[in-house]
Design a protein around this motif. Structure first.
Motif, PDB file in Angstrom:
ATOM      1  N   PRO A 110     -32.671 -13.661  18.571  1.00 18.48           N
ATOM      2  CA  PRO A 110     -32.002 -14.259  17.306  1.00 18.48           C
ATOM      3  C   PRO A 110     -31.870 -13.450  16.144  1.00 18.48           C
ATOM      4  O   PRO A 110     -30.798 -13.379  15.481  1.00 18.48           O
ATOM      5  CB  PRO A 110     -32.617 -15.876  17.224  1.00 18.48           C
ATOM      6  N   LEU A 111     -33.119 -12.862  15.753  1.00 20.04           N
ATOM      7  CA  LEU A 111     -33.059 -11.995  14.602  1.00 20.04           C
ATOM      8  C   LEU A 111     -32.303 -10.690  14.959  1.00 20.04           C
ATOM      9  O   LEU A 111     -31.904 -10.125  13.701  1.00 20.04           O
ATOM     10  CB  LEU A 111     -34.655 -11.602  14.458  1.00 20.04           C
ATOM     11  N   ILE A 112     -32.178 -10.192  16.077  1.00 22.18           N
ATOM     12  CA  ILE A 112     -31.253  -9.279  16.176  1.00 22.18           C
ATOM     13  C   ILE A 112     -29.626  -9.561  15.780  1.00 22.18           C
ATOM     14  O   ILE A 112     -29.023  -8.889  14.997  1.00 22.18           O
ATOM     15  CB  ILE A 112     -31.373  -8.552  17.478  1.00 22.18           C
TER      16      ILE A 112
ATOM     17  N   LEU B  21     -30.123  -4.191  13.822  1.00 22.02           N
ATOM     18  CA  LEU B  21     -31.156  -3.457  14.429  1.00 22.02           C
ATOM     19  C   LEU B  21     -31.168  -3.056  15.622  1.00 22.02           C
ATOM     20  O   LEU B  21     -30.191  -3.467  16.491  1.00 22.02           O
ATOM     21  CB  LEU B  21     -32.509  -4.438  14.198  1.00 22.02           C
ATOM     22  N   LYS B  22     -31.665  -1.833  16.017  1.00 21.86           N
ATOM     23  CA  LYS B  22     -31.402  -1.149  17.137  1.00 21.86           C
ATOM     24  C   LYS B  22     -31.925  -2.123  18.391  1.00 21.86           C
ATOM     25  O   LYS B  22     -31.332  -1.988  19.546  1.00 21.86           O
ATOM     26  CB  LYS B  22     -32.118   0.179  17.131  1.00 21.86           C
TER      27      LYS B  22
ATOM     28  N   ASN C 161     -38.810  -2.767  10.421  1.00 25.40           N
ATOM     29  CA  ASN C 161     -38.647  -1.494  10.740  1.00 25.40           C
ATOM     30  C   ASN C 161     -37.606  -1.559  11.908  1.00 25.40           C
ATOM     31  O   ASN C 161     -37.654  -1.954  12.825  1.00 25.40           O
ATOM     32  CB  ASN C 161     -39.840  -0.753  11.034  1.00 25.40           C
ATOM     33  N   ASN C 162     -36.649  -0.613  11.615  1.00 29.13           N
ATOM     34  CA  ASN C 162     -35.475  -0.366  12.641  1.00 29.13           C
ATOM     35  C   ASN C 162     -35.651   0.316  13.539  1.00 29.13           C
ATOM     36  O   ASN C 162     -35.432   1.755  13.483  1.00 29.13           O
ATOM     37  CB  ASN C 162     -34.275  -0.127  11.705  1.00 29.13           C
ATOM     38  N   LEU C 163     -36.320   0.281  14.697  1.00 26.87           N
ATOM     39  CA  LEU C 163     -36.910   1.102  15.683  1.00 26.87           C
ATOM     40  C   LEU C 163     -36.518   0.615  17.054  1.00 26.87           C
ATOM     41  O   LEU C 163     -36.454  -0.359  17.347  1.00 26.87           O
ATOM     42  CB  LEU C 163     -38.286   1.228  15.658  1.00 26.87           C
ATOM     43  N   THR C 164     -36.225   1.539  18.027  1.00 28.55           N
ATOM     44  CA  THR C 164     -36.279   1.275  19.175  1.00 28.55           C
ATOM     45  C   THR C 164     -37.545   1.381  19.847  1.00 28.55           C
ATOM     46  O   THR C 164     -38.827   1.539  19.179  1.00 28.55           O
ATOM     47  CB  THR C 164     -35.450   2.512  20.018  1.00 28.55           C
TER      48      THR C 164
ATOM     49  N   LEU D  67     -24.992 -10.103  11.921  1.00 31.64           N
ATOM     50  CA  LEU D  67     -24.279 -10.962  11.304  1.00 31.64           C
ATOM     51  C   LEU D  67     -24.273 -10.567   9.870  1.00 31.64           C
ATOM     52  O   LEU D  67     -23.205 -10.789   9.049  1.00 31.64           O
ATOM     53  CB  LEU D  67     -24.910 -12.402  11.170  1.00 31.64           C
ATOM     54  N   TYR D  68     -25.487 -10.021   9.299  1.00 27.63           N
ATOM     55  CA  TYR D  68     -25.494  -9.599   7.806  1.00 27.63           C
ATOM     56  C   TYR D  68     -25.103  -8.149   7.581  1.00 27.63           C
ATOM     57  O   TYR D  68     -25.036  -7.596   6.544  1.00 27.63           O
ATOM     58  CB  TYR D  68     -27.123  -9.376   7.510  1.00 27.63           C
ATOM     59  N   GLY D  69     -24.696  -7.465   8.831  1.00 31.64           N
ATOM     60  CA  GLY D  69     -23.904  -6.238   8.666  1.00 31.64           C
ATOM     61  C   GLY D  69     -25.215  -5.101   8.630  1.00 31.64           C
ATOM     62  O   GLY D  69     -24.920  -3.859   8.029  1.00 31.64           O
ATOM     63  N   ARG D  70     -26.174  -5.485   9.039  1.00 31.22           N
ATOM     64  CA  ARG D  70     -27.418  -4.342   9.200  1.00 31.22           C
ATOM     65  C   ARG D  70     -28.153  -4.464  10.395  1.00 31.22           C
ATOM     66  O   ARG D  70     -29.467  -4.844  10.510  1.00 31.22           O
ATOM     67  CB  ARG D  70     -28.205  -4.657   7.970  1.00 31.22           C
TER      68      ARG D  70
END
Length: 247
Positions: A68-70, A80-81, A12-15, A75-78
């Motif tokens: 690192p996951l951010i 995360l916030k 989930n892409n959340l703040t 790097l993948y062009g998606r």
């Protein structure tokens, strides 16, 4: 909520404020929900453990706990916030719980640590309602009688928020296998958070956390225990970056 792909799972892409808001929605829905947080260590475990992958993929919320996951998401062009770690999220949820009157149960940690966390929270946050704590014995997950006892203990107080701190993958598997057997509206996999809440382990300085060095701080605290995780197991992430780059 909609999720987006990241390496071998979906997140989930959340703040942080958005995460708190979504958890409140889950509490109000009154359905048994569970939340997991992934970092490099969890991602490498998922790659080799299909059952753990199933658990993560089916979670109501999958949060990203690790810079690192951010970086990989960018790097993948998606992109995360934000990084949403359990050790940052849980104190905010405790403050929100005190405001809203939510009940909290803390389970996990070594003997006495969950109770110490409760005492520390009660000193810091007025009106917080921690209705129970428990530190299960080693091997509890294989003891049917102990599992039944825990499920009954939780159900008796019916918490809005259950904070489980056993470490991955034990906490994820325990929640997944027992969430239908105890009454708690939202169960959160929170790892070492109970130690931070109790003041038993110090958090990394903010500048280290913001620059992806929290892992190094933890390594300096417990080099013997953390060496294999950080310098052997987690190095597999580089192969996974290449493997999933087209996803």
């Amino acid at each position: 909520m909609n999720k987006q792909p990241l390496l071998n799972t979906f997140v989930n892409n959340l703040t942080m404020p958005e995460t708190v808001c979504e958890i409140e929605k889950l509490i109000k829905s009154a359905a048994n929900s569970y939340i997991v947080a992934i970092n490099v260590d969890v991602v490498t475990k998922i790659e080799e453990d299909k059952y753990l992958k199933e658990i993560v993929d089916n979670a109501n919320l999958v949060l990203v706990d690790g810079k690192p996951l951010i970086w990989i998401s960018k790097l993948y062009g998606r992109p995360l916030k934000a990084k949403v770690s359990g050790s940052d999220l849980v104190p905010l949820l405790c403050e929100k719980a005190a405001q809203r009157g939510y009940k909290i149960f803390i389970i996990g940690g070594k003997d006495g640590i969950a109770d110490k966390a409760k005492q520390c929270l009660e000193r810091k946050i007025s009106n917080i309602n921690i209705v129970g704590t428990y530190a299960p014995p080693i091997g509890f997950e294989k003891d049917e009688n102990e599992l039944n006892r825990i499920n009954e203990m939780i159900s008796e107080v019916n918490p809005d928020i259950l904070i489980a701190c056993f470490g991955c993958p034990k906490q994820e598997k325990w929640i997944y296998e027992n969430i239908g057997k105890y009454r708690a509206k939202v169960s959160i996999c929170a790892g070492a958070t109970v130690d931070f809440l109790a003041g038993n382990v110090k958090r990394a300085p903010l500048w280290m956390s913001e620059n992806g060095l929290e892992w190094f701080y933890r390594f300096l605290q417990e080099p013997k225990r953390m060496f294999k995780r950080y310098f052997v197991d987690d190095m597999k992430i580089f192969k996974l970056i290449l493997k999933y780059r087209k996803n």
